[in-house]
Scaffold this motif. Sequence first.
Motif, PDB file in Angstrom:
ATOM      1  N   ASN A 298       0.856  -1.197   0.000  1.00 55.69           N
ATOM      2  CA  ASN A 298       0.000   0.000   0.000  1.00 55.69           C
ATOM      3  C   ASN A 298       0.889   1.243   0.000  1.00 55.69           C
ATOM      4  O   ASN A 298       1.607   1.509   0.953  1.00 55.69           O
ATOM      5  N   GLU A 299       0.841   2.022  -1.090  1.00 58.94           N
ATOM      6  CA  GLU A 299       1.689   3.207  -1.210  1.00 58.94           C
ATOM      7  C   GLU A 299       0.866   4.496  -1.115  1.00 58.94           C
ATOM      8  O   GLU A 299       1.294   5.556  -1.573  1.00 58.94           O
ATOM      9  N   SER A 300      -0.303   4.403  -0.505  1.00 61.03           N
ATOM     10  CA  SER A 300      -1.156   5.591  -0.392  1.00 61.03           C
ATOM     11  C   SER A 300      -0.608   6.568   0.637  1.00 61.03           C
ATOM     12  O   SER A 300       0.222   6.206   1.488  1.00 61.03           O
ATOM     13  N   ARG A 301      -1.091   7.807   0.568  1.00 54.68           N
ATOM     14  CA  ARG A 301      -0.667   8.833   1.515  1.00 54.68           C
ATOM     15  C   ARG A 301      -1.139   8.499   2.926  1.00 54.68           C
ATOM     16  O   ARG A 301      -0.430   8.746   3.907  1.00 54.68           O
ATOM     17  N   GLU A 302      -2.317   7.873   3.037  1.00 54.98           N
ATOM     18  CA  GLU A 302      -2.820   7.489   4.356  1.00 54.98           C
ATOM     19  C   GLU A 302      -1.903   6.466   5.013  1.00 54.98           C
ATOM     20  O   GLU A 302      -1.623   6.539   6.213  1.00 54.98           O
ATOM     21  N   GLN A 303      -1.412   5.504   4.208  1.00 57.73           N
ATOM     22  CA  GLN A 303      -0.496   4.490   4.760  1.00 57.73           C
ATOM     23  C   GLN A 303       0.827   5.139   5.169  1.00 57.73           C
ATOM     24  O   GLN A 303       1.416   4.782   6.190  1.00 57.73           O
ATOM     25  N   THR A 304       1.282   6.106   4.386  1.00 59.08           N
ATOM     26  CA  THR A 304       2.520   6.804   4.737  1.00 59.08           C
ATOM     27  C   THR A 304       2.372   7.539   6.066  1.00 59.08           C
ATOM     28  O   THR A 304       3.277   7.526   6.917  1.00 59.08           O
ATOM     29  N   ARG A 305       1.219   8.209   6.257  1.00 56.74           N
ATOM     30  CA  ARG A 305       0.985   8.895   7.536  1.00 56.74           C
ATOM     31  C   ARG A 305       0.984   7.903   8.690  1.00 56.74           C
ATOM     32  O   ARG A 305       1.531   8.181   9.763  1.00 56.74           O
ATOM     33  N   ALA A 306       0.358   6.725   8.484  1.00 59.95           N
ATOM     34  CA  ALA A 306       0.308   5.719   9.548  1.00 59.95           C
ATOM     35  C   ALA A 306       1.711   5.207   9.887  1.00 59.95           C
ATOM     36  O   ALA A 306       2.044   4.990  11.056  1.00 59.95           O
ATOM     37  N   ILE A 307       2.535   5.047   8.882  1.00 64.53           N
ATOM     38  CA  ILE A 307       3.914   4.593   9.120  1.00 64.53           C
ATOM     39  C   ILE A 307       4.698   5.656   9.871  1.00 64.53           C
ATOM     40  O   ILE A 307       5.455   5.358  10.806  1.00 64.53           O
ATOM     41  N   HIS A 308       4.529   6.929   9.485  1.00 68.08           N
ATOM     42  CA  HIS A 308       5.234   8.004  10.195  1.00 68.08           C
ATOM     43  C   HIS A 308       4.812   8.047  11.661  1.00 68.08           C
ATOM     44  O   HIS A 308       5.654   8.245  12.560  1.00 68.08           O
ATOM     45  N   GLU A 309       3.539   7.863  11.895  1.00 67.09           N
ATOM     46  CA  GLU A 309       3.052   7.872  13.273  1.00 67.09           C
ATOM     47  C   GLU A 309       3.659   6.723  14.073  1.00 67.09           C
ATOM     48  O   GLU A 309       4.050   6.897  15.232  1.00 67.09           O
ATOM     49  N   ALA A 310       3.753   5.538  13.441  1.00 71.91           N
ATOM     50  CA  ALA A 310       4.350   4.387  14.132  1.00 71.91           C
ATOM     51  C   ALA A 310       5.830   4.615  14.399  1.00 71.91           C
ATOM     52  O   ALA A 310       6.355   4.233  15.451  1.00 71.91           O
ATOM     53  N   GLN A 311       6.527   5.254  13.453  1.00 70.73           N
ATOM     54  CA  GLN A 311       7.949   5.531  13.640  1.00 70.73           C
ATOM     55  C   GLN A 311       8.171   6.499  14.799  1.00 70.73           C
ATOM     56  O   GLN A 311       9.127   6.344  15.571  1.00 70.73           O
ATOM     57  N   ARG A 312       7.293   7.488  14.927  1.00 71.77           N
ATOM     58  CA  ARG A 312       7.431   8.432  16.036  1.00 71.77           C
ATOM     59  C   ARG A 312       7.106   7.774  17.369  1.00 71.77           C
ATOM     60  O   ARG A 312       7.724   8.070  18.392  1.00 71.77           O
ATOM     61  N   ARG A 313       6.127   6.847  17.321  1.00 74.65           N
ATOM     62  CA  ARG A 313       5.732   6.177  18.554  1.00 74.65           C
ATOM     63  C   ARG A 313       6.863   5.308  19.117  1.00 74.65           C
ATOM     64  O   ARG A 313       6.962   5.114  20.324  1.00 74.65           O
ATOM     65  N   ARG A 314       7.718   4.803  18.254  1.00 70.92           N
ATOM     66  CA  ARG A 314       8.816   3.944  18.717  1.00 70.92           C
ATOM     67  C   ARG A 314       9.814   4.719  19.573  1.00 70.92           C
ATOM     68  O   ARG A 314      10.559   4.128  20.338  1.00 70.92           O
ATOM     69  N   ARG A 315       9.832   6.041  19.435  1.00 69.61           N
ATOM     70  CA  ARG A 315      10.773   6.861  20.208  1.00 69.61           C
ATOM     71  C   ARG A 315      10.234   7.200  21.595  1.00 69.61           C
ATOM     72  O   ARG A 315      10.920   7.827  22.387  1.00 69.61           O
ATOM     73  N   THR A 316       9.040   6.812  21.882  1.00 73.51           N
ATOM     74  CA  THR A 316       8.436   7.145  23.174  1.00 73.51           C
ATOM     75  C   THR A 316       8.606   5.996  24.151  1.00 73.51           C
ATOM     76  O   THR A 316       9.081   4.905  23.805  1.00 73.51           O
ATOM     77  N   LEU A 317       8.214   6.249  25.398  1.00 71.74           N
ATOM     78  CA  LEU A 317       8.244   5.211  26.424  1.00 71.74           C
ATOM     79  C   LEU A 317       7.319   4.061  26.045  1.00 71.74           C
ATOM     80  O   LEU A 317       7.640   2.887  26.263  1.00 71.74           O
ATOM     81  N   GLN A 318       6.192   4.425  25.456  1.00 71.03           N
ATOM     82  CA  GLN A 318       5.268   3.399  24.996  1.00 71.03           C
ATOM     83  C   GLN A 318       5.924   2.514  23.933  1.00 71.03           C
ATOM     84  O   GLN A 318       5.707   1.303  23.888  1.00 71.03           O
ATOM     85  N   GLY A 319       6.753   3.139  23.078  1.00 72.56           N
ATOM     86  CA  GLY A 319       7.454   2.372  22.051  1.00 72.56           C
ATOM     87  C   GLY A 319       8.472   1.420  22.642  1.00 72.56           C
ATOM     88  O   GLY A 319       8.661   0.298  22.149  1.00 72.56           O
ATOM     89  N   LEU A 320       9.158   1.850  23.727  1.00 72.45           N
ATOM     90  CA  LEU A 320      10.115   0.967  24.387  1.00 72.45           C
ATOM     91  C   LEU A 320       9.412  -0.242  24.989  1.00 72.45           C
ATOM     92  O   LEU A 320       9.905  -1.368  24.898  1.00 72.45           O
ATOM     93  N   GLN A 321       8.282  -0.016  25.593  1.00 68.96           N
ATOM     94  CA  GLN A 321       7.513  -1.124  26.168  1.00 68.96           C
ATOM     95  C   GLN A 321       7.006  -2.059  25.062  1.00 68.96           C
ATOM     96  O   GLN A 321       6.985  -3.288  25.227  1.00 68.96           O
ATOM     97  N   ALA A 322       6.606  -1.434  23.940  1.00 68.20           N
ATOM     98  CA  ALA A 322       6.127  -2.248  22.822  1.00 68.20           C
ATOM     99  C   ALA A 322       7.243  -3.128  22.262  1.00 68.20           C
ATOM    100  O   ALA A 322       6.999  -4.250  21.801  1.00 68.20           O
TER     101      ALA A 322
END
Length: 985
Positions: free
Chosen positions: A711-735
């Motif tokens: 899926n190369e849509s803009r919506e999928q790109t936004r979702a991936i960016h959000e997931a990448q940012r989430r990995r930098r948080t405490l929640q991302g470390l726990q995940a």
Amino acid sequence: MARLPEEVINRIKSEVSLLRLVESQGYTVIRQGKDHVVCCPFHDEKTPSCIISPKTNLFNCFGCGAGGSVIDWVMKTQGVSFRFACEILQKDLGLIQSEAPSKARNTTTKLTPPLAANADNQTALRDVIHFYHETFKQSPEAHEYLRSRGLDNRELIEQFKLGFANRTLGYRLPEKNRKADAELRGKLQEIGILRESGHEHFNGSLVVPITNEQGEITEVYGRKITQGLRKGTAHHLYLPGAHCGVWNHQGLVNQKEVILCEALIDAMTFWVHGFRNVTASYGTSGFTSDHLAAFKQYGVERVLIAYDRDEAGNNAADKLAKQLQQEGFDCYRIELPKSMDVNEYALQVTPASKSLGLVIRKAVWLGTGKPPERQLHIEQQTGQPVVIPSTLAAEPEPEITEVVPVEQDLELPAQAQPEPPKENIQAEVKESEIHFTFGNRSYRVRGLDKNKSYDALKVNILASSCEKLHVDTFDLYASKLRQTFIKVAALEMEAEENTIKADVGKILLKLEQLQNELIQGDSQSDTKNKTLTSEEHSQALELLKSPNLLDRILTDFNRCGVVGEEVNKLVGYLAAGSRKLDKPLAVIIQSTSAAGKSSLMDAVLNLMPEDERVQYSAMTGQSLFYMGETNLKNKILAIAEEEGASNASYALKLLQSEGEITIASTGKDDTSGELVTKEYRVEGPVMLFLTTTAIDIDEELLNRCLVLTVNESREQTRAIHEAQRRRRTLQGLQAKLEKDQLIKLHRNAQKLLKPLAVINPYADQLTFLDDKTRTRRDHEKYLTLIDSIALLHQYQRDIKTVHHAGKDLNYIEVQLSDIETANRLAHEVLGRTLDELPAQTRKLLKLIQNMVLGECEKHGLEQKDFRFSRRDVREFTGWGNTQLKVHLGRLEDMEYLLTHRGSRGQSYLYELLYDGEGQEDKARLMGLIDTEKLTYDKKKSGLKVNKSGLGRPQVGGVSDEIKPLNPVNGKGYSESGQVYAESAL
């Protein structure tokens, strides 16, 4: 051909006077200063021009250019070979005894009497063997060969009349221009001593005659002793015709137990070390009726087979043992270290007689049931202990001085493989290297940890003594390489070869012991790692029994950080699990660069056991053929980029279609070193997993694979960016910590899956598109997708059993829920695959349609009147220029766009011809039957349910609530009613 020693040739050139030789031949010699001159016999001349120099003992003709030493003069004047010229001149030095003094020499030198033209074949053969025997005594190279094999024993040489063929027999025979002499040569050709060309058959060979009780020669064996022969040259020779006779028949008389070797060299090794009750067959398949008759005639009861410890020797020993047991003989197997023969083993151990005696005592019983008792008698003969077993009832013969019973702990079962007898060799074992010390010699060994199989022992050895050293890397199991190391190390360290040979033998035996411990340790470690704890087993089983298993899988993907791509994730997971089927699925993920195809593949592979997947970045053309016969069986073969496997595409396609691949390749024989044809085979089935950035996929590969488009849509790109940012948080470390636990859980669950057969009771009711020939393979993909879903749910199904052809076959059945899920996935995957446009091109077409409709509505134009450029498309879609070139070109070729030339003459404008009629927003595979129309026939069920199978029968039979996702809203619900997964299905 055996070469004369350099010292003999140099002595002939310096000590035989060329001037006196020329004068003795009747030539007129004139003194000219310090030199002499003679009319050259090699061309016509009246004035002498051939100079003979007594100082250098050379001649040179200024007329024809002839020149050389005394050997060259004899060769040219008498028309003989270099070797025969040396034979003639050696008599002048007294190195060879002449039969009778003679003033004149000619080429009619005869073989020692009584060989005559009217001699019968046996007499001629006996005289030839006598000539070879006398030649052996005067041949240092022949003695050196026997010494290198540990067989330079005077008694052995005389007892068996060992000889050496050094090409001089032909020079001793009369010329063929006489009738009687031609008959003599014809007789030797008939016997097989001479070939049709006139050359000696056993040229350059150690010659061993085989005689019967009457002293008649029945067979002759020849063994080449020269190194570096041309490829294809036979090392072992016999007289033409069938093999006759038994070697050392006198050693078998009144012997209850006989040692049978594969080769005469091995048999002579036993003989020189005191074990005289020994004989040899003519190779692995050379046990003849003469051997069998001799065993029966001399009262042999037990045969100890001492064939080489390699595959050919082991197979031949087993086959021969069955033959002898049918004739009433007890058979034992003398087991040596792997890939070794008797002679090689005797050279490695000290003392050899004691070690050979021990392997005889530890011979393995090849019969069935309990082996009969054996007693060993010790006979004093030639000052060495000789082990000669006899029966319990036999009376001791006069020369027997002691009876020693066999120790009970030496009796091993037939399947055991006893370790070779060896000393308690001391070694300092470190983490990466092993050190040995023998006197003032030390050895450092590296690389043992890389030898994880018993087929090779390739190490790096540094040998040193008194600051002199030699280092090399080689396979200790390779005899030639080992001998080369011994010779060079002895030369560099200024030590005796036998000393270094003994050291290498001890190192070999110790490394075998350490290698065995290493392999067994790894095996135990692997077994320990593969064994699940009770807690891990219960958690994995709970996952596989989950009523919403496919929902759980998608949820776990999301919890591992893989957003979106629900269909692709689920299809990838099911395809990876299909590796346990006879015909697994194959998957190729297609996208542009950096779209996430590799991340998707890695996410699926991470949930699979590491030992059940093989990953490469690229493969060469023939690399797949050499991966081992079963190294890919029921595994996943993942290649990062399809372009990296383009050279191996043929092998990959064949492996996917046929389930196996084979190749015939040229390689070296492990024993002889000669080039032979070898066959390499790789078994399947294998699940193929690829990624590619290519827009046009190879048609053959496309037919065999499920194509997943990212899926190369803009919506999928936004979702991936959000997931990448989430990995930098405490929640991302726990995940991340939770991700490791989920990966382990799914790997354990995959280990519990069994390769069961899958039966589809609805198969004959299913339907599929048949408008294209390629649907023949797509239909098979569709059916395999159903089987994969059923296989994943095996712990929720009845394990049924059918008895056929004397075997019980366990299987599970496909349920309606499996077909429903497969239909929804097929619409998304196969529906896009069968579309005439690739997914990305289809997506661009829809974007262009939206743009055109919007602009036409805005400007009040008809679609046929609107023109747009590539730049307009680029600005509207945000796609790259190169990407647009490819897809717009495809749309133009498929007549979805019409091209008009621009006003400037260089640019192009497009007209959209596509009106969108008959196309749905979602891909759909036409021709699939509605599952509500399918009926279940109980007659197609199995004979009985295996209640002790992998899982319990599912409550309620075919359960509709086990659908992966709610077909209405595409959501999955937990037991508490919470939405825990949402899918694109």
